[in-house]
Design a protein around this motif. Structure first.
Motif, PDB file in Angstrom:
ATOM      1  N   GLY A 111     -11.481  39.689  21.401  1.00  0.00           N
ATOM      2  CA  GLY A 111     -10.606  40.974  21.558  1.00  0.00           C
ATOM      3  C   GLY A 111      -9.803  40.368  23.416  1.00  0.00           C
ATOM      4  O   GLY A 111     -10.163  40.945  24.051  1.00  0.00           O
ATOM      5  N   THR A 112      -9.061  39.476  23.523  1.00  0.00           N
ATOM      6  CA  THR A 112      -8.251  39.375  24.459  1.00  0.00           C
ATOM      7  C   THR A 112      -6.441  39.171  23.810  1.00  0.00           C
ATOM      8  O   THR A 112      -6.406  38.369  22.871  1.00  0.00           O
ATOM      9  N   VAL A 113      -5.928  39.618  25.011  1.00  0.00           N
ATOM     10  CA  VAL A 113      -4.710  39.720  25.482  1.00  0.00           C
ATOM     11  C   VAL A 113      -4.990  37.651  25.947  1.00  0.00           C
ATOM     12  O   VAL A 113      -4.473  38.136  26.828  1.00  0.00           O
ATOM     13  N   ILE A 114      -4.024  36.888  25.329  1.00  0.00           N
ATOM     14  CA  ILE A 114      -3.843  35.392  25.549  1.00  0.00           C
ATOM     15  C   ILE A 114      -2.378  34.871  25.541  1.00  0.00           C
ATOM     16  O   ILE A 114      -1.494  35.468  24.376  1.00  0.00           O
ATOM     17  N   ALA A 115      -1.558  35.272  26.970  1.00  0.00           N
ATOM     18  CA  ALA A 115      -0.609  34.655  27.392  1.00  0.00           C
ATOM     19  C   ALA A 115      -0.373  33.262  27.270  1.00  0.00           C
ATOM     20  O   ALA A 115      -1.323  32.628  28.619  1.00  0.00           O
ATOM     21  N   THR A 116      -0.071  32.171  26.993  1.00  0.00           N
ATOM     22  CA  THR A 116       0.899  31.182  27.005  1.00  0.00           C
ATOM     23  C   THR A 116       1.081  30.169  27.562  1.00  0.00           C
ATOM     24  O   THR A 116       2.534  31.244  27.293  1.00  0.00           O
ATOM     25  N   GLY A 117       1.348  29.087  27.756  1.00  0.00           N
ATOM     26  CA  GLY A 117       2.505  28.116  27.998  1.00  0.00           C
ATOM     27  C   GLY A 117       3.475  28.325  27.395  1.00  0.00           C
ATOM     28  O   GLY A 117       3.089  28.189  26.628  1.00  0.00           O
ATOM     29  N   GLY A 118       4.448  28.476  27.858  1.00  0.00           N
ATOM     30  CA  GLY A 118       5.554  28.158  27.603  1.00  0.00           C
ATOM     31  C   GLY A 118       5.582  27.151  26.023  1.00  0.00           C
ATOM     32  O   GLY A 118       6.076  27.136  25.102  1.00  0.00           O
ATOM     33  N   SER A 119       5.082  25.569  26.631  1.00  0.00           N
ATOM     34  CA  SER A 119       4.275  24.892  25.819  1.00  0.00           C
ATOM     35  C   SER A 119       3.718  24.752  24.579  1.00  0.00           C
ATOM     36  O   SER A 119       3.728  23.493  24.162  1.00  0.00           O
ATOM     37  N   MET A 120       3.261  25.516  24.670  1.00  0.00           N
ATOM     38  CA  MET A 120       1.544  25.770  23.844  1.00  0.00           C
ATOM     39  C   MET A 120       1.942  25.756  22.265  1.00  0.00           C
ATOM     40  O   MET A 120       1.379  24.439  21.680  1.00  0.00           O
ATOM     41  N   VAL A 121       3.092  26.000  21.897  1.00  0.00           N
ATOM     42  CA  VAL A 121       3.783  26.099  20.565  1.00  0.00           C
ATOM     43  C   VAL A 121       3.964  24.438  20.179  1.00  0.00           C
ATOM     44  O   VAL A 121       4.243  24.315  18.795  1.00  0.00           O
ATOM     45  N   LEU A 122       4.211  23.086  20.950  1.00  0.00           N
ATOM     46  CA  LEU A 122       4.283  22.457  20.531  1.00  0.00           C
ATOM     47  C   LEU A 122       2.826  21.408  20.438  1.00  0.00           C
ATOM     48  O   LEU A 122       3.481  20.500  19.705  1.00  0.00           O
ATOM     49  N   SER A 123       2.100  22.000  20.185  1.00  0.00           N
ATOM     50  CA  SER A 123       0.872  21.293  19.924  1.00  0.00           C
ATOM     51  C   SER A 123       0.699  22.296  18.772  1.00  0.00           C
ATOM     52  O   SER A 123      -0.051  23.138  18.699  1.00  0.00           O
ATOM     53  N   ALA A 124       0.307  21.461  17.444  1.00  0.00           N
ATOM     54  CA  ALA A 124      -0.251  22.085  15.912  1.00  0.00           C
ATOM     55  C   ALA A 124      -1.162  22.582  16.088  1.00  0.00           C
ATOM     56  O   ALA A 124      -1.745  23.500  15.451  1.00  0.00           O
ATOM     57  N   ALA A 125      -2.347  21.438  16.793  1.00  0.00           N
ATOM     58  CA  ALA A 125      -4.023  22.041  16.976  1.00  0.00           C
ATOM     59  C   ALA A 125      -4.066  23.207  18.072  1.00  0.00           C
ATOM     60  O   ALA A 125      -4.900  23.942  17.215  1.00  0.00           O
ATOM     61  N   ALA A 126      -3.161  22.940  18.659  1.00  0.00           N
ATOM     62  CA  ALA A 126      -3.511  24.461  19.251  1.00  0.00           C
ATOM     63  C   ALA A 126      -3.427  25.869  19.016  1.00  0.00           C
ATOM     64  O   ALA A 126      -3.911  26.579  18.795  1.00  0.00           O
ATOM     65  N   MET A 127      -2.383  25.755  18.484  1.00  0.00           N
ATOM     66  CA  MET A 127      -1.929  27.005  17.864  1.00  0.00           C
ATOM     67  C   MET A 127      -2.103  26.699  16.746  1.00  0.00           C
ATOM     68  O   MET A 127      -2.692  28.131  16.191  1.00  0.00           O
ATOM     69  N   GLU A 128      -2.925  25.850  15.626  1.00  0.00           N
ATOM     70  CA  GLU A 128      -3.887  27.078  14.383  1.00  0.00           C
ATOM     71  C   GLU A 128      -4.955  27.344  15.087  1.00  0.00           C
ATOM     72  O   GLU A 128      -5.812  27.938  14.367  1.00  0.00           O
TER      73      GLU A 128
END
Length: 210
Positions: A111-128
Motif C-alpha cells: 500500500g505504498t507509492v514508491i519513488a525510485t532513484g533514476g538509476s534503479m531501473v538498471l538493476s534487473a533484480a531490484a526491478m523484478e
C-alpha cells in the motif's frame, strides 16, 4: 552486473549509440494479476529520470489514494548514513549501484507509492522485486525539460548516478530502454504536478487498478 553496466555506459559514450545488450529490450508488459490483491494494487512504483518529479508526484498521489509514500533515494541515504553525492564520492558509480541494487531487491512494502532513484531501473533484480508487488509507472519527461531542471550543478547536488562526462540527453538515451522495459504504464509529464497525478490516477482506473 555493475561492472557490465559501467562498460555499457562507456560504450554508449564512445559509440554515441545503444548496443544490443541482453536486458535492454523495449518490451511493454500488459498488467496482469501479479502484484495485486482484492483491494487493488499493493504498490505504485514510479520510475523515470532525475528531475522528473517522482517524489513530488508521489507524495501527492499517495495522499490522494490513501497510500504510504517512500523515496528510495532517501531510504538509501539513511541506510548508508551518507547523502547520495557522498556515496558516489566514497564508493564510485559501481559501488553506488551495488548498494542501490541491494536495497531495491530487499524492499518489501504494501500500500505504498514508491519513488525510485533514476538509476534503479538498471538493476534487473531490484526491478523484478519491485514489480512483483505493484504496478510500475514511468513518468516520461522531455529531455529539454530535464536539462533545464538539472542545470547549474544540480546533477552534483542530486547525486545522479552516471559518469560526469555524460550529458543529460546521453543519460536519457542510455536509460530509456530500461524505463520502457519495466513500465506497465507510461505517463507523459508535460504539464503541472496536479495534471500528472490526475493522469496517473486515470491510467490506473482505465486498467481497473484503482
Amino acid at each position: 552486473m555493475s561492472a557490465e553496466l559501467l562498460l555499457y555506459y562507456r560504450e554508449y559514450k564512445d559509440n554515441n549509440k545503444l548496443t544490443n545488450r541482453a536486458g535492454c529490450g523495449t518490451l511493454y508488459r500488459r498488467i496482469s494479476d501479479d502484484g495485486m490483491e482484492a483491494g487493488g494494487v499493493k504498490n505504485i512504483v514510479l520510475i523515470g529520470m532525475p528531475g522528473t518529479g517522482k517524489s513530488t508526484v508521489g507524495v501527492i498521489l499517495a495522499k490522494r489514494l490513501g497510500y504510504d509514500f517512500l523515496d528510495t533515494d532517501i531510504l538509501l541515504a539513511r541506510r548508508e548514513g551518507h547523502t547520495l553525492p557522498e556515496l558516489l564520492a566514497a564508493y564510485g558509480l559501481e559501488g553506488f549501484l551495488q548498494r542501490e541494487e541491494a536495497m531495491g531487491r530487499e524492499l518489501r512494502r504494501d500500500g505504498t507509492v514508491i519513488a525510485t532513484g533514476g538509476s534503479m531501473v538498471l538493476s534487473a533484480a531490484a526491478m523484478e522485486n519491485l514489480r512483483r508487488d505493484g504496478v510500475v509507472v514511468w513518468l516520461q519527461t522531455p529531455v529539454s525539460v530535464l536539462e533545464a531542471r538539472l542545470a547549474n550543478h544540480s546533477r552534483e547536488d542530486r547525486g545522479v548516478a552516471a559518469p560526469a562526462d555524460m550529458t543529460v540527453g546521453e543519460i536519457y538515451a542510455m536509460r530509456e530502454p530500461y524505463y520502457k522495459k519495466y513500465a506497465d504504464l507510461t505517463i507523459p509529464c508535460r504539464d503541472g504536478v496536479d495534471q500528472v497525478v490526475a493522469a496517473v490516477r486515470e491510467a490506473l482506473r482505465n486498467e481497473d487498478l484503482q
